[in-house]
Design a protein around this motif. Structure first.
Motif, PDB file in Angstrom:
ATOM      1  N   ASP A 184       1.112  -1.254   0.000  1.00 48.68           N
ATOM      2  CA  ASP A 184       0.112  -0.014  -0.039  1.00 48.68           C
ATOM      3  C   ASP A 184       0.853   1.087  -0.092  1.00 48.68           C
ATOM      4  O   ASP A 184       1.396   1.621   0.993  1.00 48.68           O
ATOM      5  N   THR A 185       1.255   1.768  -1.023  1.00 45.04           N
ATOM      6  CA  THR A 185       2.268   2.778  -1.319  1.00 45.04           C
ATOM      7  C   THR A 185       1.760   3.993  -2.263  1.00 45.04           C
ATOM      8  O   THR A 185       0.953   3.526  -3.003  1.00 45.04           O
ATOM      9  N   ASP A 186       2.172   5.106  -2.148  1.00 44.82           N
ATOM     10  CA  ASP A 186       1.785   6.078  -3.252  1.00 44.82           C
ATOM     11  C   ASP A 186       2.196   5.724  -4.878  1.00 44.82           C
ATOM     12  O   ASP A 186       1.365   5.769  -5.537  1.00 44.82           O
ATOM     13  N   LEU A 187       3.094   5.113  -4.927  1.00 42.11           N
ATOM     14  CA  LEU A 187       3.559   4.283  -6.249  1.00 42.11           C
ATOM     15  C   LEU A 187       2.498   3.515  -6.549  1.00 42.11           C
ATOM     16  O   LEU A 187       2.122   3.706  -8.050  1.00 42.11           O
ATOM     17  N   TYR A 188       1.984   2.516  -5.963  1.00 40.25           N
ATOM     18  CA  TYR A 188       0.867   1.700  -6.412  1.00 40.25           C
ATOM     19  C   TYR A 188      -0.369   2.468  -6.818  1.00 40.25           C
ATOM     20  O   TYR A 188      -0.892   2.186  -7.911  1.00 40.25           O
ATOM     21  N   THR A 189      -0.716   3.493  -5.871  1.00 39.52           N
ATOM     22  CA  THR A 189      -1.924   4.174  -6.009  1.00 39.52           C
ATOM     23  C   THR A 189      -1.580   5.100  -7.333  1.00 39.52           C
ATOM     24  O   THR A 189      -2.720   5.261  -8.019  1.00 39.52           O
ATOM     25  N   ALA A 190      -0.486   5.416  -7.653  1.00 40.47           N
ATOM     26  CA  ALA A 190      -0.299   6.012  -8.815  1.00 40.47           C
ATOM     27  C   ALA A 190      -0.505   5.369  -9.970  1.00 40.47           C
ATOM     28  O   ALA A 190      -0.846   5.481 -11.135  1.00 40.47           O
ATOM     29  N   ALA A 191      -0.045   3.751  -9.875  1.00 41.16           N
ATOM     30  CA  ALA A 191       0.173   3.137 -10.984  1.00 41.16           C
ATOM     31  C   ALA A 191      -1.374   2.757 -11.270  1.00 41.16           C
ATOM     32  O   ALA A 191      -1.771   2.655 -12.652  1.00 41.16           O
ATOM     33  N   VAL A 192      -1.962   2.425 -10.434  1.00 40.33           N
ATOM     34  CA  VAL A 192      -3.615   1.857 -10.285  1.00 40.33           C
ATOM     35  C   VAL A 192      -4.423   2.590  -9.524  1.00 40.33           C
ATOM     36  O   VAL A 192      -4.971   2.434  -8.583  1.00 40.33           O
ATOM     37  N   ASP A 195      -8.465   0.889  -8.174  1.00 40.60           N
ATOM     38  CA  ASP A 195      -8.150  -0.554  -8.122  1.00 40.60           C
ATOM     39  C   ASP A 195      -9.279  -1.056  -7.479  1.00 40.60           C
ATOM     40  O   ASP A 195      -9.640  -1.138  -6.330  1.00 40.60           O
ATOM     41  N   GLY A 196     -10.114  -1.993  -8.323  1.00 37.02           N
ATOM     42  CA  GLY A 196     -11.267  -2.525  -8.068  1.00 37.02           C
ATOM     43  C   GLY A 196     -11.292  -3.906  -7.579  1.00 37.02           C
ATOM     44  O   GLY A 196     -12.290  -4.716  -7.160  1.00 37.02           O
ATOM     45  N   ASP A 197     -10.242  -4.534  -7.509  1.00 39.83           N
ATOM     46  CA  ASP A 197     -10.129  -5.772  -7.284  1.00 39.83           C
ATOM     47  C   ASP A 197     -10.304  -6.097  -5.704  1.00 39.83           C
ATOM     48  O   ASP A 197     -10.686  -7.374  -5.270  1.00 39.83           O
ATOM     49  N   GLY A 198     -10.320  -4.982  -4.786  1.00 40.35           N
ATOM     50  CA  GLY A 198     -10.796  -5.355  -3.421  1.00 40.35           C
ATOM     51  C   GLY A 198      -9.767  -6.064  -2.593  1.00 40.35           C
ATOM     52  O   GLY A 198      -9.665  -6.481  -1.511  1.00 40.35           O
ATOM     53  N   GLU A 199      -8.469  -6.374  -3.351  1.00 40.55           N
ATOM     54  CA  GLU A 199      -7.449  -7.086  -2.644  1.00 40.55           C
ATOM     55  C   GLU A 199      -6.653  -6.316  -1.700  1.00 40.55           C
ATOM     56  O   GLU A 199      -6.386  -4.994  -1.915  1.00 40.55           O
ATOM     57  N   TYR A 200      -6.361  -6.700  -0.426  1.00 37.12           N
ATOM     58  CA  TYR A 200      -5.663  -6.166   0.604  1.00 37.12           C
ATOM     59  C   TYR A 200      -4.229  -6.043   0.263  1.00 37.12           C
ATOM     60  O   TYR A 200      -3.590  -7.087  -0.138  1.00 37.12           O
ATOM     61  N   ARG A 201      -3.577  -5.222   0.340  1.00 37.92           N
ATOM     62  CA  ARG A 201      -2.028  -4.613   0.213  1.00 37.92           C
ATOM     63  C   ARG A 201      -1.565  -4.263   1.400  1.00 37.92           C
ATOM     64  O   ARG A 201      -1.955  -3.169   2.306  1.00 37.92           O
ATOM     65  N   PRO A 202      -0.639  -4.996   2.104  1.00 38.16           N
ATOM     66  CA  PRO A 202      -0.038  -4.685   3.351  1.00 38.16           C
ATOM     67  C   PRO A 202       0.829  -3.464   3.395  1.00 38.16           C
ATOM     68  O   PRO A 202       1.398  -2.869   2.407  1.00 38.16           O
ATOM     69  N   VAL A 207       6.904  -5.304   5.688  1.00 34.46           N
ATOM     70  CA  VAL A 207       7.868  -5.977   4.595  1.00 34.46           C
ATOM     71  C   VAL A 207       9.069  -5.934   5.202  1.00 34.46           C
ATOM     72  O   VAL A 207      10.040  -6.678   4.992  1.00 34.46           O
ATOM     73  N   VAL A 208       9.298  -5.074   6.030  1.00 29.13           N
ATOM     74  CA  VAL A 208      10.621  -4.545   6.423  1.00 29.13           C
ATOM     75  C   VAL A 208      11.844  -5.740   7.124  1.00 29.13           C
ATOM     76  O   VAL A 208      12.644  -6.105   6.965  1.00 29.13           O
ATOM     77  N   PRO A 209      10.888  -6.601   7.953  1.00 24.13           N
ATOM     78  CA  PRO A 209      11.616  -7.685   8.426  1.00 24.13           C
ATOM     79  C   PRO A 209      12.134  -8.770   7.494  1.00 24.13           C
ATOM     80  O   PRO A 209      13.286  -9.321   7.862  1.00 24.13           O
ATOM     81  N   GLY A 210      11.692  -8.873   6.273  1.00 19.37           N
ATOM     82  CA  GLY A 210      12.338  -9.518   5.490  1.00 19.37           C
ATOM     83  C   GLY A 210      13.820  -8.978   4.892  1.00 19.37           C
ATOM     84  O   GLY A 210      14.697  -9.934   4.848  1.00 19.37           O
ATOM     85  N   PHE A 211      13.791  -7.782   4.896  1.00 18.59           N
ATOM     86  CA  PHE A 211      15.046  -7.249   4.486  1.00 18.59           C
ATOM     87  C   PHE A 211      16.192  -7.323   5.579  1.00 18.59           C
ATOM     88  O   PHE A 211      17.125  -7.511   5.477  1.00 18.59           O
ATOM     89  N   LEU A 212      15.634  -7.074   6.769  1.00 18.18           N
ATOM     90  CA  LEU A 212      16.368  -7.386   8.197  1.00 18.18           C
ATOM     91  C   LEU A 212      16.804  -8.842   8.212  1.00 18.18           C
ATOM     92  O   LEU A 212      17.996  -9.104   8.489  1.00 18.18           O
ATOM     93  N   ARG A 213      16.153  -9.643   7.718  1.00 18.76           N
ATOM     94  CA  ARG A 213      16.586 -11.047   7.792  1.00 18.76           C
ATOM     95  C   ARG A 213      17.737 -11.346   6.655  1.00 18.76           C
ATOM     96  O   ARG A 213      18.751 -11.939   7.293  1.00 18.76           O
ATOM     97  N   LEU A 214      17.782 -10.664   5.575  1.00 17.35           N
ATOM     98  CA  LEU A 214      18.637 -10.777   4.437  1.00 17.35           C
ATOM     99  C   LEU A 214      19.834 -10.061   5.362  1.00 17.35           C
ATOM    100  O   LEU A 214      21.018 -10.555   5.207  1.00 17.35           O
ATOM    101  N   LEU A 215      20.052  -8.872   5.950  1.00 14.51           N
ATOM    102  CA  LEU A 215      21.073  -8.434   6.569  1.00 14.51           C
ATOM    103  C   LEU A 215      21.550  -9.191   7.585  1.00 14.51           C
ATOM    104  O   LEU A 215      22.856  -9.122   7.870  1.00 14.51           O
ATOM    105  N   ASP A 216      20.743  -9.982   8.425  1.00 13.10           N
ATOM    106  CA  ASP A 216      21.271 -10.825   9.492  1.00 13.10           C
ATOM    107  C   ASP A 216      21.813 -12.184   9.107  1.00 13.10           C
ATOM    108  O   ASP A 216      23.085 -12.512   9.490  1.00 13.10           O
TER     109      ASP A 216
END
Length: 233
Positions: A184-192, A195-202, A207-216
């Protein structure tokens, strides 16, 4: 303290990553085009007691890229470069038969050419770091064919290849292309915008914990997706 440069750091995932790294004691150089929004992002990170330098500018500007790396050098070096700044090429997104060629050029310049320019500027400091790392923000549109996402997806696919070759040429570094998934970002809102699909976007923070896992864990260089990094399938 380790030092990170994050582009596109004024909001969304860039801002969330900045705050998470600041909580871990990282010093930061944050770049974005909008000075007042970037300043607020920097203030949020400074709350955690780390040094944070905000550098306003466009990653397509060689002078701005040089300023980002110089600021990292003044903080003591550069351990992590996060290439998060991005451009869609058309807002809202359109089919390829309607995509302005200038829009495609903008997407390629921002998502690929500017990234390489910043990497080239930063390589001396990254090579000198004990654990020099480059993260390139990818997208599932780089690997899948979605209607209207052709220009953006082509640029991100080129970015993935750039990251893969960089990993081969710089084996002492870690180079990760990371697909964070839909957010759920401004970039996605600008792109679409509608958006009528009703899909939840986090939210980007999830998502940040995934990046921290990479660094760890510091896995081998390569392309990684959010579900796997977050413990899913």
């Amino acid at each position: 303290m380790p030092v990170a440069v994050i582009t596109g750091a004024s909001k969304g995932l860039g801002r969330a990553l900045a705050e998470a790294l600041a909580q871990r004691g990282w010093d930061l150089v944050l770049g974005a085009r909008t000075s007042d929004v970037l300043a607020r992002s920097a203030e949020h990170a400074r709350v955690h007691g780390t040094r944070v330098v905000a550098v306003t500018g466009d990653v397509n500007d060689a002078g701005h890229r040089a300023e980002l790396v110089a600021a990292a050098g003044e903080l003591g070096g550069l351990d992590l470069l996060v290439n998060n700044a991005s451009a869609l090429g058309a807002e809202p997104l359109v089919r390829l038969d309607a995509l302005p060629l200038e829009g495609l050029r903008v997407a390629l310049e921002t998502n690929v050419v500017a990234v390489l320019g910043l990497v080239q500027e930063a390589l001396p400091l990254l090579r000198a770091a004990e654990a020099g790392t480059v993260i390139a923000l990818s997208s599932d549109a780089a690997a899948e064919a979605y209607e209207t996402w052709g220009g953006y997806g082509a640029a991100k696919a080129a970015l993935d290849q750039l990251a893969a070759v960089l990993a081969v040429e710089e084996p002492e570094l870690r180079v990760w292309a990371v697909d964070p998934g839909d957010m759920d970002t401004d970039l996605y809102t600008a792109a679409v915008p509608v958006d009528g699909d009703g899909e939840y976007r986090p939210a980007p923070e999830t998502v940040v914990p995934g990046f921290l896992r990479l660094l760890d864990e510091r896995p081998v260089s390569g392309r990684y997706g959010a579900p796997a990094l977050l413990g899913g399938s």
